[in-house]
Design an enzyme around this catalytic site. Structure first.
Site, mmCIF file in Angstrom:
data_model
loop_
_atom_site.group_PDB
_atom_site.id
_atom_site.type_symbol
_atom_site.label_atom_id
_atom_site.label_comp_id
_atom_site.label_asym_id
_atom_site.label_seq_id
_atom_site.Cartn_x
_atom_site.Cartn_y
_atom_site.Cartn_z
ATOM 1 N N ASP A 67 8.735 16.258 23.959
ATOM 2 C CA ASP A 67 8.277 17.369 24.790
ATOM 3 C C ASP A 67 8.823 18.717 24.311
ATOM 4 O O ASP A 67 9.713 18.777 23.461
ATOM 5 C CB ASP A 67 8.664 17.128 26.262
ATOM 6 N N ASN A 137 15.347 12.682 38.703
ATOM 7 C CA ASN A 137 14.225 12.222 39.529
ATOM 8 C C ASN A 137 13.450 11.080 38.859
ATOM 9 O O ASN A 137 12.351 10.746 39.283
ATOM 10 C CB ASN A 137 13.280 13.401 39.829
ATOM 11 N N HIS A 139 12.277 11.042 35.748
ATOM 12 C CA HIS A 139 11.271 11.390 34.750
ATOM 13 C C HIS A 139 11.714 10.959 33.354
ATOM 14 O O HIS A 139 12.903 10.876 33.056
ATOM 15 C CB HIS A 139 10.878 12.881 34.796
ATOM 16 N N GLU A 144 6.900 14.119 35.375
ATOM 17 C CA GLU A 144 7.507 14.290 36.687
ATOM 18 C C GLU A 144 6.949 13.267 37.681
ATOM 19 O O GLU A 144 5.889 12.676 37.430
ATOM 20 C CB GLU A 144 7.223 15.713 37.178
HETATM 21 C C1 GLP Z 1 14.902 16.867 30.123
HETATM 22 C C2 GLP Z 1 14.080 16.168 29.062
HETATM 23 C C3 GLP Z 1 14.188 14.667 29.204
HETATM 24 C C4 GLP Z 1 15.648 14.264 29.343
HETATM 25 C C5 GLP Z 1 16.243 14.901 30.553
HETATM 26 C C6 GLP Z 1 17.680 14.485 30.835
HETATM 27 O O1 GLP Z 1 14.277 16.844 31.343
HETATM 28 N N1 GLP Z 1 12.706 16.523 29.129
HETATM 29 O O2 GLP Z 1 13.588 14.064 28.065
HETATM 30 O O3 GLP Z 1 15.716 12.865 29.451
HETATM 31 O O4 GLP Z 1 16.189 16.292 30.317
HETATM 32 O O5 GLP Z 1 18.582 15.359 30.245
HETATM 33 P P1 GLP Z 1 20.148 15.149 30.196
HETATM 34 O O6 GLP Z 1 20.398 14.135 29.135
HETATM 35 O O7 GLP Z 1 20.675 16.504 29.827
HETATM 36 O O8 GLP Z 1 20.569 14.694 31.542
#
Ligand code: GLP
Length: 264
Positions: A67, A137, A139, A144
């Site tokens: 993404d 959440n 995702h 989402e």
């Molecule tokens: C963002 C990314 C996800 C990732 C999430 C968790 O939302 N789009 O791909 O899994 O962050 O991030 P973190 O590892 O900083 O908790």
């Protein structure tokens, strides 16, 4: 589904890097799906170290990131392009032409752009190994809650919870992105193998719902229950709401004994 429980974030990062390195060694032109976020920083650090020690060659690896924020150019310090460059690509020998990250600067015809991203994945032969983090959440990527479990790469509006989580990374008063381009859940489920990492108490509810809850679009990662080759690498804090921890440990012991290839 294999659930590997580790004491902490560091152990997760190390094991994830070892699994990725082993996949690259087995198949040098591996098509590798990559993720961003703080959970991935340690994984990339270990991969960089393996490369710098001369034991990991990325020259034939093809990468596809999950993404990117809509509206952020590659040079923006909060873009996922920038994150990937800083944490991995600047330090290893992935060929620049083999790197694919959704373009956050497109301004129209999103559907056509997203279809071309999917087409590039298909042309590369499909994703062999997809690395995933998880949002609070539930995702994966930026799928989402209420994302279709059949969704493909598309423009996605970010949830309030994700906007709150992201706000801390942007300067006070700076607008944080409201939308992103993300691979869909259907896209992710087509990867041959999936590795999801989660660390910390804040992920414990999402982790429990994803692994032990019903499959529901309210928790995107629960769709991974439909995939035949998923490994969850979870630290103790993130695993704290799982009810079947002893069972997962026994499964892991037996897997190491009977089908050790599954763990390397
Ligand atoms: C963002 C990314 C996800 C990732 C999430 C968790 O939302 N789009 O791909 O899994 O962050 O991030 P973190 O590892 O900083 O908790």
């Amino acid at each position: 589904m294999l659930v590997i429980l580790k004491p902490d974030d560091e152990e997760i990062s190390l094991q994830a890097a070892q699994l990725i390195a082993s996949a690259v060694r087995k198949k040098p032109p591996l098509v590798l799906g990559l993720a961003t976020g703080s959970t991935m920083v340690g994984v990339y650090k270990h991969l960089v170290a393996l490369h710098q020690q001369g034991s990991l060659d990325f020259s034939r690896v093809i990468t596809f990131n999950l993404d990117e924020y809509l509206g952020l150019p590659a040079a923006h310090p909060r873009s996922f392009h920038h994150f990937m460059r800083e944490n991995l690509f600047a330090h290893v020998n992935v060929a620049p032409g083999n790197i694919h990250i959704p373009d956050g600067t497109i301004r129209d015809d999103y559907d056509r752009y997203c279809a071309s991203y999917e087409e590039a994945i298909r042309e590369a032969g499909g994703i062999d190994l997809q690395l995933l983090g998880i949002g609070r959440n539930g995702h994966v990527g930026f799928n989402e809650p209420t994302s279709s479990l059949a969704s493909r790469t598309r423009l996605k509006v970010l949830s309030g919870e994700t906007l709150d989580d992201n706000a801390k990374f942007f300067a006070p008063g700076e607008d944080s992105p409201r939308c992103a381009i993300t691979m869909g859940i259907g896209t992710i489920l087509e990867a041959r193998k999936i590795l999801l990492l989660a660390a910390g108490q804040s992920k414990s509810s999402a982790v429990a719902k994803s692994i032990e809850g019903p499959i529901t679009s309210a928790v995107s990662a629960s769709a991974l229950q439909l995939h035949a080759d998923v490994t969850f690498l979870i630290d103790d804090a993130a695993a704290s709401q799982l009810t079947q921890r002893d069972y997962y440990r026994r499964v892991l012991e037996m897997t190491a004994l009977l089908t050790p290839d599954r763990l390397s």
